[in-house]
Scaffold this motif. Sequence first.
Motif, PDB file in Angstrom:
ATOM      1  N   ARG A 190      41.153  40.599  37.328  1.00 28.21           N
ATOM      2  CA  ARG A 190      40.975  42.147  37.169  1.00 28.21           C
ATOM      3  C   ARG A 190      41.464  42.938  35.847  1.00 28.21           C
ATOM      4  O   ARG A 190      40.540  43.669  35.516  1.00 28.21           O
ATOM      5  N   ALA A 191      42.341  42.248  35.096  1.00 28.38           N
ATOM      6  CA  ALA A 191      42.897  42.871  34.059  1.00 28.38           C
ATOM      7  C   ALA A 191      41.464  42.438  32.921  1.00 28.38           C
ATOM      8  O   ALA A 191      41.257  43.344  32.023  1.00 28.38           O
TER       9      ALA A 191
ATOM     10  N   ARG B 147      34.479  46.645  39.736  1.00 28.23           N
ATOM     11  CA  ARG B 147      33.732  45.544  40.692  1.00 28.23           C
ATOM     12  C   ARG B 147      33.032  46.276  41.566  1.00 28.23           C
ATOM     13  O   ARG B 147      32.971  47.411  41.884  1.00 28.23           O
ATOM     14  N   GLY B 148      31.952  45.733  41.820  1.00 27.30           N
ATOM     15  CA  GLY B 148      31.037  46.042  42.772  1.00 27.30           C
ATOM     16  C   GLY B 148      29.833  46.615  41.857  1.00 27.30           C
ATOM     17  O   GLY B 148      28.820  47.192  42.380  1.00 27.30           O
TER      18      GLY B 148
ATOM     19  N   ILE C 261      40.059  46.872  48.477  1.00 26.32           N
ATOM     20  CA  ILE C 261      41.029  45.783  48.989  1.00 26.32           C
ATOM     21  C   ILE C 261      41.582  45.123  47.702  1.00 26.32           C
ATOM     22  O   ILE C 261      41.009  44.626  46.767  1.00 26.32           O
ATOM     23  N   GLU C 262      42.860  45.207  47.418  1.00 24.69           N
ATOM     24  CA  GLU C 262      43.702  44.902  46.189  1.00 24.69           C
ATOM     25  C   GLU C 262      43.854  43.680  45.964  1.00 24.69           C
ATOM     26  O   GLU C 262      44.648  43.014  47.270  1.00 24.69           O
ATOM     27  N   ASP C 263      44.013  42.765  44.949  1.00 27.53           N
ATOM     28  CA  ASP C 263      44.375  41.514  44.707  1.00 27.53           C
ATOM     29  C   ASP C 263      43.666  40.725  45.801  1.00 27.53           C
ATOM     30  O   ASP C 263      44.595  39.593  46.349  1.00 27.53           O
ATOM     31  N   LEU C 264      42.425  40.739  45.737  1.00 29.26           N
ATOM     32  CA  LEU C 264      41.804  39.955  47.032  1.00 29.26           C
ATOM     33  C   LEU C 264      41.778  38.344  46.373  1.00 29.26           C
ATOM     34  O   LEU C 264      42.265  37.419  47.187  1.00 29.26           O
ATOM     35  N   GLU C 265      41.499  38.200  45.101  1.00 23.51           N
ATOM     36  CA  GLU C 265      41.430  36.890  44.801  1.00 23.51           C
ATOM     37  C   GLU C 265      42.844  36.025  44.279  1.00 23.51           C
ATOM     38  O   GLU C 265      43.232  35.106  44.586  1.00 23.51           O
TER      39      GLU C 265
ATOM     40  N   GLN D 142      38.401  31.257  34.548  1.00 23.24           N
ATOM     41  CA  GLN D 142      39.460  31.827  33.452  1.00 23.24           C
ATOM     42  C   GLN D 142      39.208  31.242  32.128  1.00 23.24           C
ATOM     43  O   GLN D 142      39.272  31.860  31.052  1.00 23.24           O
ATOM     44  N   LYS D 143      39.171  29.997  32.032  1.00 26.16           N
ATOM     45  CA  LYS D 143      39.158  29.005  30.827  1.00 26.16           C
ATOM     46  C   LYS D 143      37.625  29.557  30.148  1.00 26.16           C
ATOM     47  O   LYS D 143      37.511  29.688  28.965  1.00 26.16           O
ATOM     48  N   ASN D 144      36.353  29.807  30.879  1.00 26.91           N
ATOM     49  CA  ASN D 144      35.240  29.997  30.196  1.00 26.91           C
ATOM     50  C   ASN D 144      35.348  31.308  29.743  1.00 26.91           C
ATOM     51  O   ASN D 144      34.919  31.824  28.983  1.00 26.91           O
TER      52      ASN D 144
END
Length: 711
Positions: free
Chosen positions: A4-5, A14-15, A67-71, A133-135
């Motif tokens: 998200r950050a 998002r979306g 929906i917060e912090d879904l992942e 995240q690495k990519n």
Amino acid sequence: MSRRALRRLRGEQRGQEPLGPGALQFVLHDDDDAEEEGSKRGPGGQRPRGAGKEGVCVNNRFELINIEDLEEGPVLNGERPDCLLTDAVVSGNKRRSQSGGAESKKAGEVADKAAPPEQSNMSGKLRKKKKKQKNKKNSTGEILEHGLEDIDRILERIEDSSGFNRPGPPPLSSKKHVLYVEHRHLNPDTELKRYFGARAVLGEQRTLCRRCGCSAFRMPSTESTSDRKRPHQRKLCLFTPRQRQRVYPKCTWLTTPKSTWPRYTKPGLSMRLLESKKGLSSFAFEHSEEYQQTQHKFLAAVESMEPNNIVVLLQTSPYHVDSLLQLSDACRFQEDQEMARDLVERALYSMECAFHPLFSLTSGTCRLDYRRPENRSFYLALYKQMSFLEKRGCPRTALEFCKLILSLEPDEDPLCMLLLIDHLALRARNYEYLIRLFQEWEAHRNLSQLPNFAFSVPLAYFLLSQQADLPEQELSSAREQASILIRQALTMFPGVLLPLLEYCSMRPDAAVATHRFFGPDAEISQPPALSQLVSLYLGRSHFLWKEPATMSWLEENVREVLQAVDSGDPAVEACESRRKVLYQRAPRNIHRHVVLSEVKEAVAALPPDVTTQSVMGFDPLPPLDTIYSYVRPERLSPVSHGNTIALFFRSLLPNYTMEGERMEDGGAGGLNRNQGLNRLMLAVRDMMANFHFHDVEAAREDNPEGDGEWD
């Protein structure tokens, strides 16, 4: 950092991904999932509160926005509904992980077979998340690199469009310039560490306390590890709170500022750019009005012939360059080498802090005109620092300083560094550099006509041929070239051989000592200017020839030269006529170099017109075409208002000044007259106390009976 950050940093929401075919689809669970979902609902068919993050199934992807912090939320039972992975997200993941997609798929299949379904599902999703995240990090780094490259290109275009060439070092891909100076070789600690190790050079270092900033000595190695790492105690600080305030000095290349020096304040010294053309930039130091007043006081202190006056001046102006250099010479004459070196380093630090932003020490494209008195201080400070480095046992660092001095004005060479650079290159065992300098500059500078280059270059070839780590072909080629060049040197300068053997405590062969070509007549018949150059070279570099292998090689070539002379080689007569034409009189820069070198043999060979004039340590033998930017105001001569008695005492005591004779307004005039009278009486007492009648007493001792006239 969460995804998200990262999206917020990239300005995405998002979306808002582009919709593709089939993006808005209903995702149905399997029978087992449907039953499990039904068991989680409440009695009214409503979903319990807080279960949205654990198992969410939506028909429209835009329902996921709130929906917060879904992942990042917890995954129950190792599962997360497949409806969360929409087609757009999956396609984005495929784009980011094209290279490692096949390998990760195979690894996921193997893990699914080996592990239970719940664990395999969890581990696979965690791996995907880490790869995402690495990519993203890699893509961000690539963006930064491309951005920096674009900035460099923009700056290059601006410089090209403006037409102003900024002086700088040559590109790394090309061959370095022969006068290119390396920063790391300007530090003598680098060379000393190579000889003695870092521990011997650094010694007992000080460490800065991270908590209060005080400087505390490092704990001895005999202490235990727990004692060395014990918590800091503020009461054990070595300095007061005011002294704990750390002062960060300016980072410099020529010297390292010391804590014992006075706090640096700008003395009024600056540098300006005069012109820039054909890739060369001319600079000049400038003196402010305050610095000019200090310079006038310094000249008056030098005329007084009293070093204490310079000390008093440095108390008010601690970074006045000429005062530091002059006092350094006084300390050196009194055998205080450490203080003399410290004063020269302080002068270099003061001048380096005044550098122009475009002035480069290493490029070899920056010029300083020696005809300007403001620039001469920098030349002399570099030369004195180079001399201290050579005596300290750092010839490689001294060679770098020599290259720096030569690069400031290589055509005129005001300090004649070509008479010294070969010696430093041989001492530093940098034979390749000396050979390269000779090959590149011989065509337009005729270096072979200088005795030091004529003998040092073949010696460099010979010492290079003695190295065992070179191929046999290169060794034989170097040995052959050394023999050719030493024969040419002996033919051109035959008066060097016998003094060189005498310096090395070697007795020459009878056939050589009595021969007309190498005998005493060869040394006597050479011109005075050539004798001065030979004396300078032998007094400085004779010890480099003392090795037995070098002497045997020199003996072989001397016999070859004798055979050529006896056979009537025409090159011998050509060299003799060339000696008579070329060395009529030495130029002023050679005399200046001899005065600075302080080689006794060369100083004794100076002509009378140089030895009879006064030579100042802060400006030895100034150029005749000096360019003055400001003129010293005329001092009021005391002769105009002095009386006969004052003139008489001034003739006996040149240091006596009649400051008390000047009339001032008010009642201060009588006080000044009384002070002048007191000084006059003290001068008379000193003069009478120093009178001794040594001649009369010596005459009475020589003739105790007298000659009959004195009763």
